[in-house]
Scaffold this motif. Sequence first.
Motif, PDB file in Angstrom:
ATOM      1  N   LEU A 115       0.817  -1.208   0.000  1.00  0.00           N
ATOM      2  CA  LEU A 115       0.000   0.000   0.000  1.00  0.00           C
ATOM      3  C   LEU A 115       0.851   1.257   0.000  1.00  0.00           C
ATOM      4  CD1 LEU A 115      -2.425  -1.390   2.669  1.00  0.00           C
ATOM      5  CD2 LEU A 115      -2.889  -1.180   0.230  1.00  0.00           C
ATOM      6  N   PRO A 116       0.477   2.259  -0.821  1.00  0.00           N
ATOM      7  CA  PRO A 116       1.220   3.509  -0.834  1.00  0.00           C
ATOM      8  C   PRO A 116       1.108   4.223   0.511  1.00  0.00           C
ATOM      9  CG  PRO A 116      -0.419   3.443  -2.609  1.00  0.00           C
ATOM     10  CD  PRO A 116      -0.675   2.280  -1.718  1.00  0.00           C
ATOM     11  N   ALA A 117       2.067   5.097   0.774  1.00  0.00           N
ATOM     12  CA  ALA A 117       2.122   5.723   2.080  1.00  0.00           C
ATOM     13  C   ALA A 117       1.237   6.962   2.191  1.00  0.00           C
ATOM     14  CB  ALA A 117       3.570   6.081   2.408  1.00  0.00           C
ATOM     15  N   HIS A 118       0.596   7.385   1.118  1.00  0.00           N
ATOM     16  CA  HIS A 118      -0.224   8.590   1.180  1.00  0.00           C
ATOM     17  C   HIS A 118      -1.537   8.369   0.435  1.00  0.00           C
ATOM     18  CE1 HIS A 118      -1.590  12.703   0.715  1.00  0.00           C
ATOM     19  NE2 HIS A 118      -0.734  13.045   1.662  1.00  0.00           N
ATOM     20  N   PRO A 119      -2.653   8.896   0.995  1.00  0.00           N
ATOM     21  CA  PRO A 119      -3.950   8.632   0.367  1.00  0.00           C
ATOM     22  C   PRO A 119      -4.062   9.132  -1.080  1.00  0.00           C
ATOM     23  CG  PRO A 119      -4.184  10.125   2.256  1.00  0.00           C
ATOM     24  CD  PRO A 119      -2.784   9.608   2.267  1.00  0.00           C
ATOM     25  N   ARG A 120      -3.317  10.196  -1.436  1.00  0.00           N
ATOM     26  CA  ARG A 120      -3.445  10.685  -2.816  1.00  0.00           C
ATOM     27  C   ARG A 120      -2.582   9.907  -3.799  1.00  0.00           C
ATOM     28  NH1 ARG A 120      -4.020  15.706  -0.522  1.00  0.00           N
ATOM     29  NH2 ARG A 120      -1.781  15.989  -0.569  1.00  0.00           N
ATOM     30  N   GLU A 138      -3.269  -1.527  -9.058  1.00  0.00           N
ATOM     31  CA  GLU A 138      -3.337  -2.759  -8.292  1.00  0.00           C
ATOM     32  C   GLU A 138      -3.565  -3.947  -9.226  1.00  0.00           C
ATOM     33  OE1 GLU A 138      -6.284  -2.119  -5.250  1.00  0.00           O
ATOM     34  OE2 GLU A 138      -4.968  -0.798  -4.109  1.00  0.00           O
ATOM     35  N   GLY A 194      -0.553   2.584   5.856  1.00  0.00           N
ATOM     36  CA  GLY A 194      -0.838   2.270   4.464  1.00  0.00           C
ATOM     37  C   GLY A 194      -2.307   1.864   4.307  1.00  0.00           C
ATOM     38  N   ALA A 227      -4.459   4.926   4.631  1.00  0.00           N
ATOM     39  CA  ALA A 227      -4.423   5.714   3.398  1.00  0.00           C
ATOM     40  C   ALA A 227      -5.301   5.083   2.319  1.00  0.00           C
ATOM     41  CB  ALA A 227      -2.984   5.839   2.897  1.00  0.00           C
ATOM     42  N   ARG A 228      -5.304   3.755   2.258  1.00  0.00           N
ATOM     43  CA  ARG A 228      -6.029   3.060   1.203  1.00  0.00           C
ATOM     44  C   ARG A 228      -7.527   3.024   1.469  1.00  0.00           C
ATOM     45  NH1 ARG A 228      -8.720   0.333  -1.696  1.00  0.00           N
ATOM     46  NH2 ARG A 228      -8.190  -1.361  -3.098  1.00  0.00           N
ATOM     47  N   VAL A 284      -8.676  12.036   6.404  1.00  0.00           N
ATOM     48  CA  VAL A 284      -7.462  11.295   6.151  1.00  0.00           C
ATOM     49  C   VAL A 284      -6.381  12.131   5.457  1.00  0.00           C
ATOM     50  CG1 VAL A 284      -6.947   9.796   4.194  1.00  0.00           C
ATOM     51  CG2 VAL A 284      -7.685   8.809   6.299  1.00  0.00           C
TER      52      VAL A 284
END
Lengths: 343, 321
Positions: free
Chosen positions: A275-280, A285, B218, B221-222, B241
Amino acid sequence: MVTTATPNAPATTAAVEPLVRLDGIRRHFPVYRGNLLRRHTGTVKAVDGISIAIPPGQTYSLVGESGCGKTTTSRMVLMADAPTEGDIYFDSRPMRQFTGAERRNFRASVQAVFQDPWSSLNPRMRVDQIIAEPLITHQKLSRSEVRSQVQELLNVVGLHPFHAERYPHEFSGGQRQRIAIARALSTRPKLIVLDEPVSALDVSIRAQILNLLKELQSTYELSYLLIAHNLATVRYMSHIVGVMYLGKIVEESPPIELFTNPQHPYTKALISASLPAHPRQQREEIVLSGEVPSPLDPPSGCTFHPRCPFVMERCAGDVPILKEYTPKHFTSCHLYEDGQTAG
Amino acid sequence: MTNDVILKVQDLQTHFFTRTGVVKAVDGISFELRRGETLGIVGESGSGKSMTAWSILGMVPHPGRTIGGSIEYLGENLLEKSAGEMRDIRGSGICMVMQDPLTSLNPVFTIGDQLMETLRLEYNEPRRSLRQRAIRLLANVRIPAPEDRLINYPHQMSGGMRQRVVGAISISREPNLLIADEPTTSLDATIQLQYLRLLKDIQEQTGAAIIFITHDFGIVARMCDRVAVMYAGRIVEQSDVEDMFDNPGHPYTEALLKSVPDLDTDVDTLPSIEGQPPSLDALPVGCSFEPRCPYAWERCQEYPPEFMLAPGHSSRCWRAE
Ligand SMILES: Nc1ncnc2c1ncn2[C@@H]1O[C@H](COP(=O)(O)OP(=O)(O)OP(=O)(O)O)[C@@H](O)[C@H]1O
Ligand SMILES: Nc1ncnc2c1ncn2[C@@H]1O[C@H](COP(=O)(O)OP(=O)(O)O)[C@@H](O)[C@H]1O
Ligand code: SF4
Ligand code: SF4
Ligand SMILES: [Mg+2]
Ligand SMILES: [Mg+2]
């Protein structure tokens, strides 16, 4: 001398003899049915022909889904289990031919730190006894020598002298992992096997332990064989990364190259799932169809072919071979043969 | 739009009355959750995340007790419900979803029997139509050949499929609120991603709100719209978030975010948080992060109240005063 002051320093392996080398290692387990009349009904190919080299002072990491053979590999490196085929060399000597003295030297030179700091320490022993145990079995030391070495080790891993007299239950998870590291360091090893060393720890503690391990590596020129699920941890710690699938290495490369330019479709799926470390931040996938097949009955040809998004006709029949398509970057996939590239 | 609010927790206190003293596992936390919204709760082991969940479910283990505050679910205070009423609510409206599906499926019954039993409680219909519903549910969570799967026992399915079956059972209850408490040890990345997608699927199909309890930023964030960071039994920061990742307000959140290695960048040394997580029976009088906080000063000897940094973004730190 190999320095590890900078992370992921390019492997200076070309000229240096590896500390440990695995050559065509297989570990097949016979499977039996029935309790009274045991019948041999099959073979689990837990490790199925891997060749890797761990350079002195560097970290080799194994990644891959659970059950792919990482722990089995590490047990053979620790001499807790023996390959059914192939040789493991330590300091250029095959383990099979070890003399008694070589075996004793090996036991002191190779240590392990495991995932669970709750169960890996004997609850009835005091911290100083835990740390001194391997020391005493490998060397003849006076009591005051033992005490001073324990004090030094506690200091090295960031614990206090008064901690020596306490019992494991009096410590937090991170502190227990420090005790396990001190114990592993006590015999001045050349290699430490780290099997998920931080995944059972609190997030706020993980960075402390990873930094400690890196610092110890450069101070004592330690080699690590690291097993970890978390790819970001692997990138932070490693000099070489081997990606395993069903008992085989399917890709091997220094981490920066591996994570920026993965070649094998399984590696791509693995990276895309982390999973990426930032929501944006978005990652494409790749969702794999199907499940990890059983090592009892691995698929023909490329063992990844039932799940591979890029599968081609020949993949079910021909076994791909691990080849160096770009410098220091090995992949076993038909897509890269004949100059083709994966999409 | 207050009728959109599914859950409103106010000043919740759940304490454990042990022989050696009172452990304040949850010590005055407040948050709100709307339909279709996902709230992440992050924090160290023992910070009170699971006890928050068990408090909502009315299942706090002995010697713990919820001794204060309120939990309004669809406008009614759950703390005033009887044990029987709570059982009904857990059977339908509020569900706990397990990441490890083996623990929630019964090994001696087939998948079909277990699904139909759940459906029978909901719909009083003949077996044949329950069977049709069960097949549809399995198809909804993308199990191939669902008819054939009804006669399977749990051990005959792979881990990923069992997860989907548990997902199908959750959907059949048409929950308003799902609580997912992730175990500390991590799954394989590819399996974990399957599970996260399944939860999102369930959410899309039912409009349920989700509380996701995790150690992993992570995952936050997801998955999450909002996030609450817990430390020593309290929520020390709460926010949308993106705002949390862009402008962490509390020194603990800030340090935590920095200490996580990132797959896309290289660093020489990870910034780490020194010291140990606090023990709940020996908390400092003032801010509980004070012994580890790089910014601590005299003011921090007093416990900080909640300050608003921006609309919807709060922090319990004197720096925000
Ligand atoms: N039966 C009990 N008796 C006494 N204290 C308890 C009991 N159960 C839980 N606690 C305490 O309550 C606090 C909160 O526990 P909780 O399980 O909510 O932590 P958590 O945040 O979910 O941690 P983790 O991330 O490890 O799951 C902890 O300090 C724990 O030691
Ligand atoms: N003693 C054993 N007998 C039979 N099978 C085994 C034994 N040890 C391991 N295996 C099998 O070998 C495979 C690889 O296991 P392991 O090395 O533990 O995987 P990993 O560490 O990558 O999760 C698994 O399918 C496991 O079930
Ligand atoms: S060899 Fe074929 S099946 Fe295997 S990874 Fe490459 S493309 Fe996919
Ligand atoms: S209140 Fe003080 S000690 Fe607590 S987090 Fe803020 S600055 Fe640090
Ligand atoms: Mg393992
Ligand atoms: Mg918990």
